[in-house]
Design a protein around this motif. Structure first.
Motif, short mmCIF file in Angstrom:
data_model
loop_
_atom_site.label_atom_id
_atom_site.label_comp_id
_atom_site.label_asym_id
_atom_site.label_seq_id
_atom_site.Cartn_x
_atom_site.Cartn_y
_atom_site.Cartn_z
N VAL A 283 0.78 -1.17 -0.24
CA VAL A 283 -0.02 -0.20 0.09
C VAL A 283 0.98 1.32 -0.04
O VAL A 283 0.41 2.44 -0.39
CB VAL A 283 -1.03 0.09 1.14
N ALA A 284 2.06 1.23 0.43
CA ALA A 284 3.13 2.24 0.33
C ALA A 284 4.44 1.55 0.52
O ALA A 284 4.61 0.46 0.81
CB ALA A 284 2.74 3.29 1.79
N ALA A 285 5.38 2.50 0.60
CA ALA A 285 6.74 2.12 1.02
C ALA A 285 7.42 3.36 1.56
O ALA A 285 6.94 4.57 1.57
CB ALA A 285 7.60 1.86 -0.25
N ILE A 286 8.55 3.09 2.62
CA ILE A 286 9.30 4.12 3.20
C ILE A 286 10.52 4.01 2.89
O ILE A 286 11.35 3.01 2.65
CB ILE A 286 9.20 3.58 4.72
N VAL A 287 10.97 5.10 2.63
CA VAL A 287 12.38 5.52 1.84
C VAL A 287 13.02 6.25 2.86
O VAL A 287 12.86 7.32 3.32
CB VAL A 287 12.33 6.12 0.58
N ASP A 288 14.24 5.73 3.05
CA ASP A 288 14.95 6.29 4.46
C ASP A 288 15.56 7.47 3.88
O ASP A 288 16.01 7.82 2.83
CB ASP A 288 16.24 5.27 4.56
N ILE B 1 7.43 8.84 2.51
CA ILE B 1 6.28 7.75 2.54
C ILE B 1 5.78 8.04 0.98
O ILE B 1 5.37 9.12 0.66
CB ILE B 1 5.17 8.15 3.56
N VAL B 2 5.99 6.71 0.13
CA VAL B 2 5.22 6.96 -0.98
C VAL B 2 4.05 5.91 -1.31
O VAL B 2 4.29 4.75 -0.76
CB VAL B 2 6.31 6.61 -2.26
N VAL C 32 9.89 3.51 -6.37
CA VAL C 32 9.63 4.13 -5.33
C VAL C 32 10.64 5.02 -5.03
O VAL C 32 10.71 6.06 -4.53
CB VAL C 32 9.33 3.05 -4.14
N ALA C 33 12.00 4.41 -5.09
CA ALA C 33 13.15 5.12 -4.85
C ALA C 33 13.31 6.32 -5.47
O ALA C 33 13.62 7.53 -5.34
CB ALA C 33 14.42 4.15 -5.12
N VAL C 34 13.11 6.20 -6.90
CA VAL C 34 13.00 7.50 -7.79
C VAL C 34 12.20 8.53 -7.27
O VAL C 34 12.25 9.71 -7.24
CB VAL C 34 12.60 6.95 -9.46
N ARG C 35 10.78 8.10 -7.15
CA ARG C 35 9.83 9.14 -6.49
C ARG C 35 10.24 9.96 -5.28
O ARG C 35 10.06 11.06 -5.05
CB ARG C 35 8.51 8.51 -6.38
N GLY D 169 6.52 19.84 1.49
CA GLY D 169 5.57 19.42 0.50
C GLY D 169 5.73 17.70 0.53
O GLY D 169 5.06 17.21 -0.35
N ARG D 170 6.36 17.19 1.47
CA ARG D 170 6.28 15.88 1.87
C ARG D 170 4.76 15.40 2.17
O ARG D 170 4.11 16.22 2.83
CB ARG D 170 7.32 15.17 2.45
N HIS D 171 4.44 14.13 1.97
CA HIS D 171 3.33 13.75 2.69
C HIS D 171 3.49 13.76 3.99
O HIS D 171 4.60 13.31 4.97
CB HIS D 171 3.30 12.23 2.38
N ALA D 172 2.43 13.93 4.53
CA ALA D 172 2.33 14.55 6.19
C ALA D 172 2.30 13.19 7.00
O ALA D 172 2.45 13.47 8.19
CB ALA D 172 1.16 15.05 6.60
#
Length: 228
Positions: free
Chosen positions: A66-71, A77-78, A141-144, A223-226
């Protein structure tokens, strides 16, 4: 067919050197992307860092993301909005699902990087590297996530990936460098003579001599997801 990941990295590096990239920063997706990226970083005389991605599974179906977390600082959070909508997940449910995966993301960060902070991507030509892309999900996900961090541009560098996956990634990245683009893709290991599984210790050994300065960090961006 590549002899091993190191040879794949050297061949990718030959193509990237020709581009005369401005201010390059090489980011590897662990584990398999690290030996490939190390060769590229050496050839470009560029810093090497890691980008660590952790999938967030759907309720009752951990394999469906449903999502991914990128360090990062803070982590990105994508969201996979189609899956979020299909499961009718609200913000509270998403926060709960994300919170369950953060300890594993933190474990991996500490295992690979210790107390080092990620290098800033602001204004850099970021080269995202893996040893190949079967589905392209993790790379996408990493690119985004990196695109949110003010890079000059984002280049995806892969030894091998299916043609249709490269088409999808081209919609996310500024440029794609891929050496082998089979229309019929069997498995990633099919394209290497030597393709061992890498341990955390092997990744750390490859990375430690090219590690970023631990005092350097990624600045926070608006502007990142909250989600926390």
């Amino acid at each position: 067919m590549f002899r091993d990941r190191q040879e794949a990295g050297r061949k990718l590096a030959e193509e990237l050197v020709k581009l005369k990239l401005a201010d390059p920063l090489v980011l590897a997706l662990p584990r398999g992307g690290v030996p490939v990226a190390a060769e590229i970083a050496d050839a470009l005389k560029a810093p090497l860092d890691l980008v660590i991605v952790r999938k967030v599974g759907a309720p009752g179906n951990s394999e469906l993301a449903v999502a991914a977390i990128v360090d990062g600082n803070p982590p990105d959070i994508v969201l996979n909005r189609e899956i979020v909508e299909a499961y009718d997940l609200d913000d509270a449910q998403l926060r709960f699902l994300v919170s369950r995966e953060r300890p594993e993301l933190e474990r991996r960060r500490i295992a690979f990087l210790g107390d080092r902070h990620p290098l800033s991507t602001a204004g850099k030509t970021v080269i995202l590297v893996d040893d190949g892309a079967a589905t392209g999900t993790t790379m996408k996900v990493a690119v985004r996530a990196i695109q949110r961090r003010s890079p000059r541009e984002v280049i995806v560098a892969l030894p091998v990936a299916p043609f249709d996956i490269l088409t999808e990634l081209a919609e996310e990245a500024d440029r794609i460098i891929c050496l082998n683009k089979p229309i019929r893709f069997v498995a990633l290991s099919y394209h290497y003579h030597d393709f061992p599984q890498l341990s955390d210790e092997e990744v750390v050994s490859l990375f430690k001599h090219r590690a970023p300065d631990k005092t350097t960090s990624i600045g926070k961006r608006k502007g990142r997801h909250a989600l926390p």
